[in-house]
Write a protein that holds these residues in place. Structure first.
Motif, PDB file in Angstrom:
ATOM      1  N   GLY A  26       0.812  -1.212   0.000  1.00 24.48           N
ATOM      2  CA  GLY A  26       0.000   0.000   0.000  1.00 24.48           C
ATOM      3  C   GLY A  26       0.843   1.258   0.000  1.00 24.48           C
ATOM      4  N   ASP A  27       0.150   2.394  -0.173  1.00 25.29           N
ATOM      5  CA  ASP A  27       0.838   3.694  -0.219  1.00 25.29           C
ATOM      6  C   ASP A  27       0.225   4.702   0.749  1.00 25.29           C
ATOM      7  N   MET A 104       4.159  -0.214  -3.535  1.00 24.98           N
ATOM      8  CA  MET A 104       3.589   1.071  -3.940  1.00 24.98           C
ATOM      9  C   MET A 104       4.450   2.160  -3.310  1.00 24.98           C
ATOM     10  N   PRO A 105       5.143   2.957  -4.129  1.00 25.54           N
ATOM     11  CA  PRO A 105       6.024   3.988  -3.575  1.00 25.54           C
ATOM     12  C   PRO A 105       5.271   4.929  -2.649  1.00 25.54           C
ATOM     13  N   VAL A 106       5.931   5.333  -1.573  1.00 22.25           N
ATOM     14  CA  VAL A 106       5.353   6.250  -0.589  1.00 22.25           C
ATOM     15  C   VAL A 106       6.187   7.537  -0.597  1.00 22.25           C
ATOM     16  N   GLY A 107       5.520   8.683  -0.489  1.00 20.35           N
ATOM     17  CA  GLY A 107       6.265   9.939  -0.494  1.00 20.35           C
ATOM     18  C   GLY A 107       6.467  10.408  -1.924  1.00 20.35           C
ATOM     19  N   GLY A 108       7.393  11.337  -2.114  1.00 25.04           N
ATOM     20  CA  GLY A 108       7.686  11.825  -3.461  1.00 25.04           C
ATOM     21  C   GLY A 108       6.832  12.992  -3.896  1.00 25.04           C
ATOM     22  N   GLN A 110       3.186  15.642  -3.845  1.00 21.80           N
ATOM     23  CA  GLN A 110       1.763  15.512  -4.123  1.00 21.80           C
ATOM     24  C   GLN A 110       1.496  14.913  -5.496  1.00 21.80           C
ATOM     25  N   ALA A 111       2.272  15.347  -6.518  1.00 24.03           N
ATOM     26  CA  ALA A 111       2.035  14.856  -7.877  1.00 24.03           C
ATOM     27  C   ALA A 111       2.213  13.338  -7.938  1.00 24.03           C
ATOM     28  N   GLU A 112       3.259  12.845  -7.287  1.00 22.84           N
ATOM     29  CA  GLU A 112       3.500  11.402  -7.291  1.00 22.84           C
ATOM     30  C   GLU A 112       2.437  10.661  -6.480  1.00 22.84           C
ATOM     31  N   ALA A 113       1.984  11.294  -5.381  1.00 29.87           N
ATOM     32  CA  ALA A 113       0.930  10.667  -4.577  1.00 29.87           C
ATOM     33  C   ALA A 113      -0.341  10.501  -5.408  1.00 29.87           C
ATOM     34  N   GLU A 114      -0.646  11.491  -6.271  1.00 31.25           N
ATOM     35  CA  GLU A 114      -1.839  11.432  -7.117  1.00 31.25           C
ATOM     36  C   GLU A 114      -1.736  10.324  -8.164  1.00 31.25           C
ATOM     37  N   ALA A 194       4.388  -1.005 -14.357  1.00 34.77           N
ATOM     38  CA  ALA A 194       3.930   0.061 -13.458  1.00 34.77           C
ATOM     39  C   ALA A 194       2.500   0.435 -13.840  1.00 34.77           C
ATOM     40  N   LEU A 195       1.633   0.478 -12.847  1.00 39.30           N
ATOM     41  CA  LEU A 195       0.231   0.846 -13.050  1.00 39.30           C
ATOM     42  C   LEU A 195      -0.005   2.185 -12.363  1.00 39.30           C
ATOM     43  N   ASP A 196      -0.406   3.186 -13.146  1.00 33.31           N
ATOM     44  CA  ASP A 196      -0.613   4.541 -12.623  1.00 33.31           C
ATOM     45  C   ASP A 196      -2.054   4.979 -12.845  1.00 33.31           C
ATOM     46  N   LYS A 197      -2.580   5.749 -11.908  1.00 41.25           N
ATOM     47  CA  LYS A 197      -3.831   6.470 -12.153  1.00 41.25           C
ATOM     48  C   LYS A 197      -3.459   7.729 -12.922  1.00 41.25           C
ATOM     49  N   VAL A 198      -4.088   7.947 -14.056  1.00 40.12           N
ATOM     50  CA  VAL A 198      -3.749   9.106 -14.880  1.00 40.12           C
ATOM     51  C   VAL A 198      -4.980   9.979 -15.079  1.00 40.12           C
ATOM     52  N   GLY A 199      -4.719  11.198 -15.513  1.00 36.83           N
ATOM     53  CA  GLY A 199      -5.785  12.174 -15.689  1.00 36.83           C
ATOM     54  C   GLY A 199      -5.378  13.480 -15.041  1.00 36.83           C
ATOM     55  N   GLY A 200      -5.954  14.589 -15.500  1.00 39.41           N
ATOM     56  CA  GLY A 200      -5.555  15.891 -14.961  1.00 39.41           C
ATOM     57  C   GLY A 200      -4.108  16.175 -15.307  1.00 39.41           C
ATOM     58  N   ASP A 201      -3.318  16.471 -14.285  1.00 43.64           N
ATOM     59  CA  ASP A 201      -1.903  16.769 -14.516  1.00 43.64           C
ATOM     60  C   ASP A 201      -1.030  15.523 -14.567  1.00 43.64           C
ATOM     61  N   VAL A 202      -1.611  14.353 -14.301  1.00 43.40           N
ATOM     62  CA  VAL A 202      -0.822  13.114 -14.256  1.00 43.40           C
ATOM     63  C   VAL A 202      -0.965  12.381 -15.586  1.00 43.40           C
TER      64      VAL A 202
END
Length: 611
Positions: A26-27, A104-108, A110-114, A194-202
């Motif tokens: 988890g993250d 799941m990487p932790v920290g990094g 706000q952008a990375e958290a999103e 790597a699985l990312d949630k994308v959308g907006g600025d990500v």
């Protein structure tokens, strides 16, 4: 761990991996459950209580999953990278040994958290191994259709309101709404998904092998740095620290909320209807978590939860259920409507699958004691509470003084009608008693004469109406004769001396009727109907309460044996669900905060007693 299934949705594969055959990553916003065969069975994005993306643990065909395993027969073993929440699943084949490193990487920032990145790093450590992957998201608990767009090494899965991007360092091919890949690695070679949630600025971003290596090292360093704050140096340190790491995974960093468990509807009885959504903040469970974490020296989590309490659950508008709800959303919301997902078959056919929780509207008077006890301990061990927080405590205690003698649904959230539960009375006594202690220690203003009179009235009521001469024990509710393991909290809260003859008699009766080889049942549903069909297993928090009660009673050898036996029921990673079945299997939502916080407390007290 046995043979890894090649494809659990296909003939020849296991349709369901047992609840205990999972690890957790988890993250601090959400988690994923990874089966011992390398399949991600459960993942909600972007938060604990968001609709699932992968839910094959609840429906093997319709739930969705992320399979990643050796494509030849293999034995598997799963373990955590030491002192972290980085999970490793190893595959042993005739031609070599490989592993999948899940984290799941932790920290990094706000952008990375999103991004909510989930990394699956495949490494061949010996020989050569062919691997196979299938990524099959099923959005909104498998009810929302999606499109897949594959461009080079990136696949974008898009549904209404959510998009996920999968990047890989190996070739992928579309397969209807899913993507598949077959690849072979030789000794020393790696592949990264790597699985990312994308959308907006990500936007989709490849995770190169070097970046995956850096993220792995940074995630390991994060967890080890966090765990290094533990002050626990006693026996069973590995189990205690695994429990602490698990409780940390159940915290929601943006608000300080702590969820009771990260899953919904994992059955308390296979094929039964006792399937509930636990992805919320139970005031009781979270308050007990604060106690356990404070015991180990983790004050940051306690402070974050106190901020959550102050911001979201200070005394409200006097609803029928009192100034506090028994549970809240991880963002503090109060509306948690319960509904069933009839299109999902449930784990091993255990329907219904529920989301939301109707128990949010119940009256459970014990939560006031759990919360005020945790505030008292925080004030004593971590940081003095503010004047505003004290005003809230006073308002809660004044409410308890007026309403403590109502019947309620009790700690076990029975749906069989309200009663005058002893445990609810006990925790009302705790609420008032701890507030009196705080007021006296810090000289804080309070209506002490009223509080003392009410505290003493509750004490006398429990001693007269909660005691059954016939049973020789304290019982579940007033003027009854049903036993309930919740009374194990009486000496733990310092309500009664642990060597009081009445208590020792109660302990003997509980041992005889509710304890099975150190495992403890909450109560007998046949003698205390709870409004639900079927039976349930032993309740693991009660088993650890039992250990602690025996420690306090001076029965140290018995307590140690019971504790050591309980440890043998953990899964291969040291994780526990809510209950243990007649055959020793984990049952209920997994992993369960209640069980892990009770393990920490029992270990702490038993270790101290052993010297």
């Amino acid at each position: 761990m046995g043979e890894a299934a090649q494809d659990r949705g296909m003939p020849g594969g296991r349709r369901y991996v047992p609840i205990a055959e999972h690890g957790l990553i988890g993250d601090l916003r959400s988690v994923a459950l990874v089966g011992t065969d390398g399949t991600i069975d459960w993942y909600c994005c972007p938060a604990f209580d968001a609709p699932s993306v992968f839910a094959s643990v609840l429906d093997a065909e319709r739930g969705g999953c992320f399979e990643l395993a050796a494509s030849v027969p293999a034995r598997t073993k799963q373990f955590y990278f030491p002192d972290t929440n980085v999970l490793i699943t190893r595959f042993f084949t005739e031609d070599g040994v490989g592993e999948v490193q899940d984290f799941m990487p932790v920290g990094g920032g706000q952008a990375e958290a999103e991004r909510h990145r989930l990394i699956r790093r495949v490494v061949c450590v010996r020989g050569s191994i062919p691997f196979r992957t299938r990524v099959a998201p099923r959005f909104d608990y498998g009810s929302l259709p999606h499109t897949v767009r594959l461009t080079g090494d990136t696949a974008v899965f898009e549904a209404t309101g959510i998009a996920l991007a999968l990047t890989a360092t190996v070739p992928l091919e579309a397969d209807g709404p899913d993507v598949r890949g077959d690849f072979k690695l030789s000794e020393g070679e790696t592949a990264v998904f790597a699985l990312d949630k994308v959308g907006g600025d990500v936007t989709p971003r490849r995770c190169a092998r070097t970046e995956a290596e850096e993220q792995f090292a940074a995630t390991v360093a994060y967890w080890r740095r966090w765990l290094s704050a533990s002050r626990y140096k006693g026996r069973w340190r590995e189990m205690v620290h695994r429990s602490a790491l698990t409780l940390k995974l159940l915290t929601y960093a943006p608000t300080g909320a702590i969820v009771a468990a990260p899953t919904t509807s994992l059955p308390e009885e296979l094929g039964g209807e006792r399937n509930w959504d636990y992805r919320y903040v139970w005031v009781r469970d979270a308050a007990f978590c604060v106690y356990a974490l404070l015991r180990l020296g983790f004050t940051g989590e306690a402070e974050a939860f106190m901020d959550f309490v102050t911001r979201h659950i200070s005394p409200g508008d006097g609803k029928p259920s009192g100034p506090l709800q028994i549970m809240y959303g991880i963002d503090g919301r109060t509306e948690l409507p319960e509904r069933t997902l009839d299109h999902l078959e449930g784990h091993h056919g255990s329907a219904p699958v529920r989301v939301g929780n109707a128990a949010a509207d119940q009256l459970q008077l014990d939560i006031y004691g759990a919360l005020i006890d945790s505030i008292y301990l925080y004030d004593k061990w971590a940081k003095p509470i503010s004047s505003g927080q004290w005003d809230d405590v006073c308002a809660l205690v004044d409410w308890v003084c007026t309403h403590w003698d109502q019947p309620d649904e009790g700690i076990w959230e029975t749906r069989g009608g309200r009663r005058n539960f002893l445990y609810s009375r006990l925790m009302c006594w705790v609420a008032i008693e701890r507030a009196i202690r705080m007021a006296n220690r810090r000289g804080l203003p309070a209506d002490l004469p009223r509080w003392r009179e009410c505290r003493d009235t509750i004490y006398r009521r429990i001693m007269s109406r909660g005691w059954s001469e016939e049973r020789g024990a304290f019982v579940q509710h007033e003027n009854g004769d049903v036993l309930d393991a919740a009374v194990l909290m009486m000496p733990l809260t310092k309500f009664i001396a642990p060597t009081d003859p009445k208590w020792l008699s109660t302990l003997d009766v509980l041992t005889e009727e509710l304890v099975s080889d150190s495992l403890v049942y909450r109560y007998d549903p046949r003698s205390s109907p709870d409004g639900l069909r079927g039976d349930e297993g032993t309740f693991s928090i009660c088993s650890f309460w039992y250990v602690e009660a025996m420690v306090h009673a001076g029965r140290i050898d018995e307590a140690r044996l019971a504790f050591e036996k309980m440890l043998t029921y953990a899964n291969h990673l040291g994780l526990y669900a809510e209950e243990i079945s007649h055959t020793g299997e984990q049952q209920g939502n997994f992993p369960q905060a209640f069980t892990h916080l009770a393990l920490i407390s029992a270990a702490f007290n038993l270790d101290r007693a052993l010297g």
